[in-house]
Design a protein around this motif. Sequence first.
Motif, PDB file in Angstrom:
ATOM      1  N   LEU A 183       7.278  -6.504  -8.709  1.00 35.82           N
ATOM      2  CA  LEU A 183       8.071  -6.810  -7.517  1.00 35.82           C
ATOM      3  C   LEU A 183       9.568  -6.756  -7.811  1.00 35.82           C
ATOM      4  O   LEU A 183      10.356  -6.364  -6.959  1.00 35.82           O
ATOM      5  CB  LEU A 183       7.700  -8.182  -6.947  1.00 35.82           C
ATOM      6  CG  LEU A 183       6.393  -8.254  -6.170  1.00 35.82           C
ATOM      7  CD1 LEU A 183       6.046  -9.699  -5.834  1.00 35.82           C
ATOM      8  CD2 LEU A 183       6.462  -7.413  -4.905  1.00 35.82           C
ATOM      9  N   SER A 203      12.038  -1.707  -4.817  1.00 36.69           N
ATOM     10  CA  SER A 203      13.031  -2.061  -3.808  1.00 36.69           C
ATOM     11  C   SER A 203      12.349  -2.292  -2.459  1.00 36.69           C
ATOM     12  O   SER A 203      11.452  -1.554  -2.075  1.00 36.69           O
ATOM     13  CB  SER A 203      14.057  -0.927  -3.689  1.00 36.69           C
ATOM     14  OG  SER A 203      14.918  -1.150  -2.608  1.00 36.69           O
ATOM     15  N   PHE A 204      12.773  -3.324  -1.769  1.00 34.80           N
ATOM     16  CA  PHE A 204      12.298  -3.617  -0.423  1.00 34.80           C
ATOM     17  C   PHE A 204      13.486  -3.709   0.531  1.00 34.80           C
ATOM     18  O   PHE A 204      13.537  -4.537   1.407  1.00 34.80           O
ATOM     19  CB  PHE A 204      11.494  -4.923  -0.409  1.00 34.80           C
ATOM     20  CG  PHE A 204      10.222  -4.860  -1.178  1.00 34.80           C
ATOM     21  CD1 PHE A 204       9.073  -4.344  -0.612  1.00 34.80           C
ATOM     22  CD2 PHE A 204      10.167  -5.293  -2.490  1.00 34.80           C
ATOM     23  CE1 PHE A 204       7.891  -4.265  -1.321  1.00 34.80           C
ATOM     24  CE2 PHE A 204       8.986  -5.228  -3.203  1.00 34.80           C
ATOM     25  CZ  PHE A 204       7.849  -4.710  -2.620  1.00 34.80           C
ATOM     26  N   TRP A 260      15.765  -3.089   3.528  1.00 36.94           N
ATOM     27  CA  TRP A 260      15.529  -2.689   4.914  1.00 36.94           C
ATOM     28  C   TRP A 260      16.506  -1.610   5.360  1.00 36.94           C
ATOM     29  O   TRP A 260      16.221  -0.872   6.300  1.00 36.94           O
ATOM     30  CB  TRP A 260      15.608  -3.903   5.833  1.00 36.94           C
ATOM     31  CG  TRP A 260      14.372  -4.729   5.711  1.00 36.94           C
ATOM     32  CD1 TRP A 260      14.222  -5.867   4.976  1.00 36.94           C
ATOM     33  CD2 TRP A 260      13.098  -4.465   6.300  1.00 36.94           C
ATOM     34  NE1 TRP A 260      12.936  -6.328   5.071  1.00 36.94           N
ATOM     35  CE2 TRP A 260      12.214  -5.485   5.882  1.00 36.94           C
ATOM     36  CE3 TRP A 260      12.616  -3.467   7.135  1.00 36.94           C
ATOM     37  CZ2 TRP A 260      10.888  -5.533   6.275  1.00 36.94           C
ATOM     38  CZ3 TRP A 260      11.289  -3.514   7.527  1.00 36.94           C
ATOM     39  CH2 TRP A 260      10.447  -4.534   7.099  1.00 36.94           C
ATOM     40  N   ASN A 317      12.180   2.430  -2.838  1.00 40.12           N
ATOM     41  CA  ASN A 317      12.088   1.543  -1.686  1.00 40.12           C
ATOM     42  C   ASN A 317      10.709   1.691  -1.034  1.00 40.12           C
ATOM     43  O   ASN A 317      10.450   2.646  -0.322  1.00 40.12           O
ATOM     44  CB  ASN A 317      13.198   1.870  -0.684  1.00 40.12           C
ATOM     45  CG  ASN A 317      13.288   0.865   0.433  1.00 40.12           C
ATOM     46  OD1 ASN A 317      12.316   0.185   0.761  1.00 40.12           O
ATOM     47  ND2 ASN A 317      14.451   0.771   1.039  1.00 40.12           N
ATOM     48  N   LEU A 318       9.848   0.735  -1.292  1.00 42.70           N
ATOM     49  CA  LEU A 318       8.486   0.781  -0.774  1.00 42.70           C
ATOM     50  C   LEU A 318       8.445   0.636   0.746  1.00 42.70           C
ATOM     51  O   LEU A 318       7.627   1.263   1.409  1.00 42.70           O
ATOM     52  CB  LEU A 318       7.634  -0.306  -1.447  1.00 42.70           C
ATOM     53  CG  LEU A 318       6.133  -0.129  -1.406  1.00 42.70           C
ATOM     54  CD1 LEU A 318       5.700   1.216  -1.978  1.00 42.70           C
ATOM     55  CD2 LEU A 318       5.444  -1.251  -2.159  1.00 42.70           C
ATOM     56  N   ILE A 319       9.349  -0.161   1.303  1.00 37.65           N
ATOM     57  CA  ILE A 319       9.406  -0.331   2.756  1.00 37.65           C
ATOM     58  C   ILE A 319       9.737   0.998   3.432  1.00 37.65           C
ATOM     59  O   ILE A 319       9.151   1.348   4.459  1.00 37.65           O
ATOM     60  CB  ILE A 319      10.452  -1.402   3.150  1.00 37.65           C
ATOM     61  CG1 ILE A 319      10.059  -2.777   2.605  1.00 37.65           C
ATOM     62  CG2 ILE A 319      10.651  -1.455   4.657  1.00 37.65           C
ATOM     63  CD1 ILE A 319       8.811  -3.354   3.203  1.00 37.65           C
TER      64      ILE A 319
END
Length: 194
Positions: free
Chosen positions: A42, A46-47, A49, A162-164
């Motif tokens: 985690l 990267s998450f 937005w 960036n998984l999002i």
Amino acid sequence: MVGKIKYMTKKEITSIFLWQNGLLILLGIGIIFISTGILNWLGQISFDWTGAIYGLILGIGLGSLNVWLDRLLPERVTDDGGLNQLIFHNRKLLDIFLLCCLIGVAEELVFRGIIQFYFGFWASVILFVLVHFRYLIKVYLLFNVIITSIIIAGLFQFSNQNLIAVIIFHIVFNFIGALDMRNRYQNKGGVARG
């Protein structure tokens, strides 16, 4: 594969998707725990937005281009053997959206969040293409899934993992295509019932 699915109800088809993608998620979480631990992983994913906006814009653009090409080309070139028709015919919008969310989260967790993260860009591209084996039967479908896989892997790489961003891209891309299929197949016959 399509031969057996022709006689399934919508509920049975949905159940297959839930099981398949649920197992993908569990497999992904298991690999993360075994390899580095969830907290370490985690910390490296990267998450952000902000990067997700790129995923949204790219998903809308490529999803719309894909729909345009599907409508432009003859059905014999774009048909996957009738499976998409069986999946999306007479399905409610919320059902389609939830299926797209499940598929987007499960596949991107595994293919980008794990395979690309640990094994690299090309490993994720090749495995993604192979898992979508029903698209390997026709040149256009194969080309489409290869290009889409490269774009998703590129988005993950260039968005600082960036998984999002890739999840949003995948959901939007699939949702646009699924809505188009639903609309095209709405008045055609189908076997997905219940």
